[in-house]
Write a protein that holds these residues in place. Structure first.
Motif, PDB file in Angstrom:
ATOM      1  N   LYS A 112       4.548  18.185 -14.269  1.00  0.00           N
ATOM      2  CA  LYS A 112       3.856  17.982 -15.548  1.00  0.00           C
ATOM      3  C   LYS A 112       3.689  19.338 -16.215  1.00  0.00           C
ATOM      4  N   GLY A 113       3.449  19.345 -17.510  1.00  0.00           N
ATOM      5  CA  GLY A 113       3.400  20.578 -18.292  1.00  0.00           C
ATOM      6  C   GLY A 113       2.610  21.719 -17.686  1.00  0.00           C
ATOM      7  N   GLN A 154       1.929  22.260 -14.709  1.00  0.00           N
ATOM      8  CA  GLN A 154       2.449  22.651 -13.394  1.00  0.00           C
ATOM      9  C   GLN A 154       3.734  23.473 -13.485  1.00  0.00           C
ATOM     10  N   LYS A 192       5.364  24.010  -9.895  1.00  0.00           N
ATOM     11  CA  LYS A 192       4.088  23.361  -9.571  1.00  0.00           C
ATOM     12  C   LYS A 192       3.006  24.410  -9.350  1.00  0.00           C
ATOM     13  N   GLU A 249      12.200  12.031 -15.994  1.00  0.00           N
ATOM     14  CA  GLU A 249      11.204  13.005 -15.596  1.00  0.00           C
ATOM     15  C   GLU A 249      11.895  14.247 -15.053  1.00  0.00           C
ATOM     16  N   TYR A 272      11.868  17.308 -12.300  1.00  0.00           N
ATOM     17  CA  TYR A 272      11.393  17.643 -10.963  1.00  0.00           C
ATOM     18  C   TYR A 272      11.734  19.105 -10.692  1.00  0.00           C
ATOM     19  N   GLN A 313      11.006  16.777 -20.853  1.00  0.00           N
ATOM     20  CA  GLN A 313      10.227  15.683 -20.284  1.00  0.00           C
ATOM     21  C   GLN A 313       8.906  16.093 -19.628  1.00  0.00           C
ATOM     22  N   ILE A 314       8.382  17.284 -19.911  1.00  0.00           N
ATOM     23  CA  ILE A 314       7.135  17.665 -19.239  1.00  0.00           C
ATOM     24  C   ILE A 314       5.955  17.790 -20.189  1.00  0.00           C
ATOM     25  N   GLY A 315       6.161  17.528 -21.460  1.00  0.00           N
ATOM     26  CA  GLY A 315       5.049  17.517 -22.399  1.00  0.00           C
ATOM     27  C   GLY A 315       4.697  18.860 -23.011  1.00  0.00           C
ATOM     28  N   THR A 316       5.403  19.933 -22.649  1.00  0.00           N
ATOM     29  CA  THR A 316       5.102  21.240 -23.235  1.00  0.00           C
ATOM     30  C   THR A 316       6.030  21.588 -24.390  1.00  0.00           C
ATOM     31  N   THR A 338      13.314  15.848 -25.122  1.00  0.00           N
ATOM     32  CA  THR A 338      13.422  14.670 -24.263  1.00  0.00           C
ATOM     33  C   THR A 338      14.898  14.442 -23.994  1.00  0.00           C
TER      34      THR A 338
END
Length: 178
Positions: free
Chosen positions: A46-47, A49, A53, A110, A112, A140-143, A147
């Motif tokens: 996710k953004g 991370q 991570k 997503e 990874y 795909q991580i929102g930052t 996409t």
């Protein structure tokens, strides 16, 4: 630890919910230097991370220890997988943060990412030798607004000179950001 600020990118398309075990990633329960295993390493990043991570912070503080030694310019097959990659000849000698990223192809797309500390031998000196390499492709991580389409291979827009493409080296015929 000689922190060189080096981050490798080896993007692959593969099945999701896997993790890098060789070399053992930071946070991986089977990494001999892990004191607090992360049992969610095989979940999407996710953004907040990104990158690694947040385990890159351990590397920067000298907490991560090298789990593999790779000569600059060598081809290093990943154990028990069909993935092969090359260490750039210009990679600086010393401790480096190896990053492996991948995107699932089917379902909710997503990103990874797993990272490991490795030692590079016989390479260049200093971070300047890696300046010409591209930044990590992030989607795909929102930052960012990037996409990628479901069911279509990701075509990394700036993969650099050291590239592994699709089966038998063919271009993926896919797309980058949409």
């Amino acid at each position: 630890m000689n922190y060189l600020g080096l981050l490798f990118l080896f993007p692959f398309l593969t099945t999701a919910h896997v993790l890098m075990s060789s070399p053992p990633s930071l946070g991986y329960a089977k990494n001999q230097y892990v004191t607090s295993p992360d049992y969610d390493l095989n979940f999407p990043i996710k953004g907040a991370q990104f990158p690694c991570k947040e385990y890159h912070k351990d590397f920067a503080r000298g907490a991560g220890r090298s789990v593999a030694t790779w000569p600059a310019g060598s081809s290093c097959p990943a154990e028990n997988t069909p993935f092969n990659f090359a260490i750039p000849p210009s990679a600086p000698s010393g401790a480096a943060l190896f990053a492996w990223t991948w995107f699932n192809k089917i379902g909710n797309r997503e990103m990874y990412m797993n990272c490991a500390v490795v030692t590079i031998t016989g390479g260049g000196s200093g971070f300047a030798s890696m300046v010409d390499n591209p930044r990590i492709f992030v989607a795909q991580i929102g930052t960012n607004a990037c996409t990628v389409k479901e069911g279509v291979p990701v075509d990394f827009p700036n993969p650099g000179a050291v590239v592994v493409r699709g089966e038998r080296g063919s271009p993926p015929n896919g797309t980058g950001c949409v």
